[in-house]
Design a protein around this motif. Structure first.
Motif, PDB file in Angstrom:
ATOM      1  N   THR A   1       0.813  -1.297   0.067  1.00  0.00           N
ATOM      2  CA  THR A   1       0.152  -0.028  -0.036  1.00  0.00           C
ATOM      3  C   THR A   1       0.896   1.147  -0.004  1.00  0.00           C
ATOM      4  O   THR A   1       1.674   1.337   1.003  1.00  0.00           O
ATOM      5  CB  THR A   1      -0.965   0.047   1.214  1.00  0.00           C
ATOM      6  N   PHE A   2       0.726   1.912  -1.100  1.00  0.00           N
ATOM      7  CA  PHE A   2       1.643   3.294  -1.171  1.00  0.00           C
ATOM      8  C   PHE A   2       0.785   4.425  -1.158  1.00  0.00           C
ATOM      9  O   PHE A   2       0.036   4.816  -2.160  1.00  0.00           O
ATOM     10  CB  PHE A   2       2.251   3.255  -2.553  1.00  0.00           C
ATOM     11  N   ALA A   3       0.447   5.089  -0.201  1.00  0.00           N
ATOM     12  CA  ALA A   3      -0.383   6.151   0.054  1.00  0.00           C
ATOM     13  C   ALA A   3       0.202   7.533  -0.195  1.00  0.00           C
ATOM     14  O   ALA A   3       1.380   7.900   0.117  1.00  0.00           O
ATOM     15  CB  ALA A   3      -1.046   6.134   1.656  1.00  0.00           C
TER      16      ALA A   3
ATOM     17  N   ARG B   1      -5.737   9.186  -1.815  1.00  0.00           N
ATOM     18  CA  ARG B   1      -5.340   8.294  -2.461  1.00  0.00           C
ATOM     19  C   ARG B   1      -4.445   7.279  -2.142  1.00  0.00           C
ATOM     20  O   ARG B   1      -3.265   7.710  -1.697  1.00  0.00           O
ATOM     21  CB  ARG B   1      -5.229   8.813  -4.037  1.00  0.00           C
ATOM     22  N   ALA B   2      -4.573   6.067  -2.523  1.00  0.00           N
ATOM     23  CA  ALA B   2      -3.550   5.104  -2.469  1.00  0.00           C
ATOM     24  C   ALA B   2      -3.174   4.070  -3.574  1.00  0.00           C
ATOM     25  O   ALA B   2      -4.157   3.910  -4.348  1.00  0.00           O
ATOM     26  CB  ALA B   2      -3.863   4.120  -1.140  1.00  0.00           C
ATOM     27  N   PHE B   3      -2.257   3.617  -3.684  1.00  0.00           N
ATOM     28  CA  PHE B   3      -1.956   2.802  -5.122  1.00  0.00           C
ATOM     29  C   PHE B   3      -1.074   1.410  -4.696  1.00  0.00           C
ATOM     30  O   PHE B   3      -0.275   1.331  -3.403  1.00  0.00           O
ATOM     31  CB  PHE B   3      -0.852   3.749  -5.898  1.00  0.00           C
ATOM     32  N   SER B   4      -1.251   0.619  -5.548  1.00  0.00           N
ATOM     33  CA  SER B   4      -0.631  -0.614  -5.179  1.00  0.00           C
ATOM     34  C   SER B   4       0.927  -0.926  -5.661  1.00  0.00           C
ATOM     35  O   SER B   4       1.734  -1.861  -5.247  1.00  0.00           O
ATOM     36  CB  SER B   4      -1.249  -1.676  -5.766  1.00  0.00           C
ATOM     37  N   ARG B   5       1.473   0.369  -6.415  1.00  0.00           N
ATOM     38  CA  ARG B   5       2.707   0.339  -7.033  1.00  0.00           C
ATOM     39  C   ARG B   5       3.324   1.950  -6.875  1.00  0.00           C
ATOM     40  O   ARG B   5       2.725   2.803  -6.865  1.00  0.00           O
ATOM     41  CB  ARG B   5       2.812   0.218  -8.489  1.00  0.00           C
ATOM     42  N   ALA B   6       4.540   1.789  -6.390  1.00  0.00           N
ATOM     43  CA  ALA B   6       5.322   3.030  -6.140  1.00  0.00           C
ATOM     44  C   ALA B   6       5.411   3.862  -7.132  1.00  0.00           C
ATOM     45  O   ALA B   6       5.099   5.204  -7.214  1.00  0.00           O
ATOM     46  CB  ALA B   6       6.800   2.627  -5.552  1.00  0.00           C
TER      47      ALA B   6
ATOM     48  N   HIS C   1       3.402   4.465  -9.888  1.00  0.00           N
ATOM     49  CA  HIS C   1       2.000   4.915  -9.773  1.00  0.00           C
ATOM     50  C   HIS C   1       1.789   6.084  -8.756  1.00  0.00           C
ATOM     51  O   HIS C   1       1.197   7.248  -9.050  1.00  0.00           O
ATOM     52  CB  HIS C   1       0.739   4.045  -9.584  1.00  0.00           C
ATOM     53  N   LEU C   2       2.241   5.671  -7.535  1.00  0.00           N
ATOM     54  CA  LEU C   2       2.324   6.954  -6.425  1.00  0.00           C
ATOM     55  C   LEU C   2       3.048   8.181  -7.027  1.00  0.00           C
ATOM     56  O   LEU C   2       2.639   9.335  -6.859  1.00  0.00           O
ATOM     57  CB  LEU C   2       2.743   6.507  -5.295  1.00  0.00           C
ATOM     58  N   SER C   3       4.091   7.719  -7.504  1.00  0.00           N
ATOM     59  CA  SER C   3       5.136   8.854  -8.060  1.00  0.00           C
ATOM     60  C   SER C   3       4.576   9.754  -9.154  1.00  0.00           C
ATOM     61  O   SER C   3       4.419  10.846  -9.148  1.00  0.00           O
ATOM     62  CB  SER C   3       6.530   8.302  -8.453  1.00  0.00           C
TER      63      SER C   3
END
Length: 694
Positions: free
Chosen positions: A15-17, A25-30, A32-34
């Motif tokens: 979990t990458f919040a 928003r939170a993402f399953s991949r780093a 995507h968060l970036s």
């Protein structure tokens, strides 16, 4: 066979919040968060460059997708009223939006061409008195002559390097060159206070212009002395300790004077050297802010002169960059949106020999004035300012030509004729509305000289001379429709810029020339070529009066090249449409080339035929623009337009003994075209670069 265990790498999920305030928003991949975090970064601002679109984005990929939707939509729309920027017309507003907003978003290493006058500026100058140096602006002492010889020892044995001749060279500089390009402050100029390298550049130009004074001068070999100065001068300037940012005014001024001579008046070697080092001068300017700011009362005069001098030098660098791109087909370096200076100050102020007024009208900004011109609104400026505004229109033309090449695969072709129409009309607005009633033929539109100098001027610079002073106007309308490369290769030049043109290249050029000559663009191009040559060789008021032409005696240094281009355009247009004048080349004996009409008779006949369809006098800019196209449409009705052997012969002889080596190359090319017009099958001018003086 048993199955092998899979070697595929397993992705580790987590979990990458987003930690931005109020974002859940939170993402399953780093990664995507970036990517998501870029949406919160307000420092990133990508603007859509589509005309009239004001959308901005924090991510370039989203902006690109948005832009592609514009393209898709424009390709699908046929109703121009529903989708106005991308229809059959490109308005001046769209053109300005497209060019200036897009280019201004590009960061430059420093905004050094901006007019940084500080908080006070020069809008209200205190009254100050300057010494009148009229007696000292051409004074050469023994010690000054000695300093010249220390810099260039070979000058000591040159018979023309005497004090009286050096002083005469400086006098010719102020008489002929300065009125065209007033970048030096004439009232306060004194040789004793000036850098010797700048003085050498002035002497070099004055010496080379000695054949343009209209009188017999006392120089034994002026071109030899000018070259003797020019060859080492560039290295002497570059090696000087002050040739570095921030540039001193004298450094830029010296380089400009040298470049003018190298490009227009000397050998091909120096011509090419000037082009190679032109970028160095521009980079020097880009790293040198215009001087100015708050100064004490006793300094304000000199500081203002320095600020205005470097501004004028910068504007001249911009002008020369544009002229050389237009006239010679060189690569352009400076564009209009980079020139954030005001126009030159009033010439009455710059040339004033006495006390300066307490209040000075601040000249308008170059860009705002250029935009007014694109909107077809009249503006007021002096002779030097007129040159700069025309150059501004031409740089926009070059930018749009580049966009044609970049975007042709994106269905940009529908815009080409639209922007050409906008800029072509703006150039005609410049000629009719910005210049006075005689347009490009009025001396006062291109020159500013003191009243006491009038009687000393050569005939070609006097007010009663009605020949064209702004050949750049005509060649700009031509160049917008045909490239320098095409008409010079079509004429038979074996190479251009040292790149050989083989038969395959010629065939491509031939196809483009045929398309051009059968279009309205070809007609408009040749109408301007006819207008220009008629202005140069025929009297406007009396059909019994005609003029000769000597490129060595032409004080407008770029005009000799523009004349050559106009001749080659007339050849390309008529030869491609109607072929040779006669097929008798195999029967010609020696150097006798028979013609059906001489140059003056031919031009007078064409001019008379065109005049049946209306005059170019007393027209508004729109009427003048439309009249050019109307006359172009009537060209097909004029018989014998390919009777151009006499025209080619006239300029072949005129350029044959030109001091300027490239002028002698043109002479050879004119002879080549003349022989082809008499039926010679061979295309290429193998002897073009055999330029020994007769």
């Amino acid at each position: 066979m048993t199955d092998c265990p899979s070697r595929k790498r397993k992705r580790v999920y987590g979990t990458f919040a987003c930690d931005y305030p109020d974002c859940d928003r939170a993402f399953s991949r780093a990664d995507h968060l970036s990517r998501h975090k870029r949406n919160h970064d307000v420092s990133r601002n990508y603007r859509c460059t589509w005309p009239q679109c004001l959308m901005t984005f924090t991510r370039s990929d989203i902006k690109d997708k948005h832009y592609k939707r514009h393209l898709t939509k424009s390709n699908n729309y046929q109703d121009t009223d529903s989708f106005p920027r991308l229809g059959k017309t490109l308005s001046p507003s769209d053109l300005i939006e497209w060019l200036f907003h897009e280019e201004n978003s590009i960061p430059y290493e420093s905004d050094v061409l901006s007019h940084q006058n500080g908080s006070k500026g020069f809008d209200f100058l205190e009254v100050f008195q300057l010494k009148n140096h009229s007696s000292q602006r051409k004074l050469v002492s023994e010690s000054l002559r000695d300093s010249f010889i220390t810099l260039i020892p070979s000058l000591g044995s040159n018979i023309d390097f005497s004090i009286p001749k050096l002083e005469r060279a400086l006098e010719i500089y102020w008489l002929i060159y300065h009125p065209q390009y007033p970048i030096l402050h004439r009232p306060s100029f004194a040789t004793a206070e000036s850098n010797p390298l700048l003085l050498l550049a002035m002497i070099m130009l004055g010496t080379s212009l000695s054949s343009c004074t209209g009188k017999s001068e006392d120089f034994e070999n002026p071109n030899l002395m000018a070259d003797e100065i020019a060859i080492p001068l560039r290295w002497l300037i570059f090696s000087h300790g002050e040739c570095k940012p921030p540039a001193k005014a004298w450094v830029v001024q010296s380089l400009l004077l040298l470049e003018t001579y190298e490009i227009t008046s000397s050998s091909r070697f120096l011509h090419e050297r000037a082009y190679l080092h032109h970028g160095s001068k521009v980079q020097l300017l880009r790293r040198s802010p215009v001087l100015g700011g708050d100064h004490s009362n006793d300094e304000v005069g000199k500081k203002w002169i320095e600020a205005e001098s470097i501004k004028r030098a910068t504007l001249m660098a911009f002008y020369l960059d544009t002229v050389h791109a237009t006239v010679y087909g060189h690569m352009i370096i400076l564009y209009a949106h980079q020139i954030k200076l005001s126009l030159p100050c009033e010439e009455e102020l710059w040339e004033n020999e006495n006390e300066y007024p307490s209040k000075v009208t601040s000249p308008p900004k170059f860009l705002s004035t250029l935009k007014k011109l694109l909107h077809r609104r009249k503006v007021e400026t002096g002779a030097f300012g007129k040159k700069i505004l025309l150059a501004g229109l031409l740089t926009i033309m070059f930018q749009m030509q580049q966009k044609d090449l970049q975007l042709s695969f994106l269905e940009w072709n529908t815009m080409k004729e639209s922007w050409k129409q906008t800029i072509s009309l703006a150039i005609d607005v410049w000629r009719v509305d910005i210049c006075t009633k005689d347009g490009c033929c009025d001396t006062l539109n291109s020159l500013k000289f003191p009243q006491e100098e009038v009687e000393k001027l050569p005939p070609s610079l006097r007010l009663d001379d009605k020949r064209c002073k702004f050949g750049l106007y005509h060649i700009s309308q031509i160049y917008m429709r045909i490239s320098h490369y095409d008409y010079i290769i079509y004429a038979g030049a074996p190479r251009r810029m040292n790149v050989k043109a083989g038969m395959s290249q010629y065939k491509g050029v031939e196809a483009r020339i045929n398309d051009w000559s059968n279009s309205i663009n070809g007609g408009v191009s040749v109408i301007h070529a006819y207008l220009f040559l008629s202005e140069m060789l025929l009297s406007e008021d009396n059909d019994d009066i005609s003029y000769s032409y000597d490129p060595n005696g032409d004080p407008f240094l770029h005009r000799r090249n523009i004349i050559a281009s106009a001749v080659l355009v007339i050849f390309a247009y008529n030869f491609s449409l109607e072929g040779p004048e006669a097929n008798i080349f195999d029967r010609i004996q020696g150097d006798y080339y028979p013609d059906k009409e001489d140059a003056h008779l031919y031009l007078r006949r064409i001019k008379k035929s065109l005049s049946k369809h209306g005059s170019f006098k007393n027209l508004t800019s729109s009427q003048f623009h439309d009249s050019t196209k109307l006359h172009a449409s009537y060209l097909a009705t004029i018989p014998g337009k390919n009777n151009i052997v006499g025209l080619l012969k006239f300029f072949y002889k005129a350029y044959r003994n030109c001091h300027w080596e490239i002028g002698r190359e043109y002479s050879n090319l004119f002879k080549n075209c003349m022989e082809r017009c008499l039926g010679r099958a061979k295309i290429t001018c193998e002897t073009m670069y055999d330029t020994k003086l007769l």
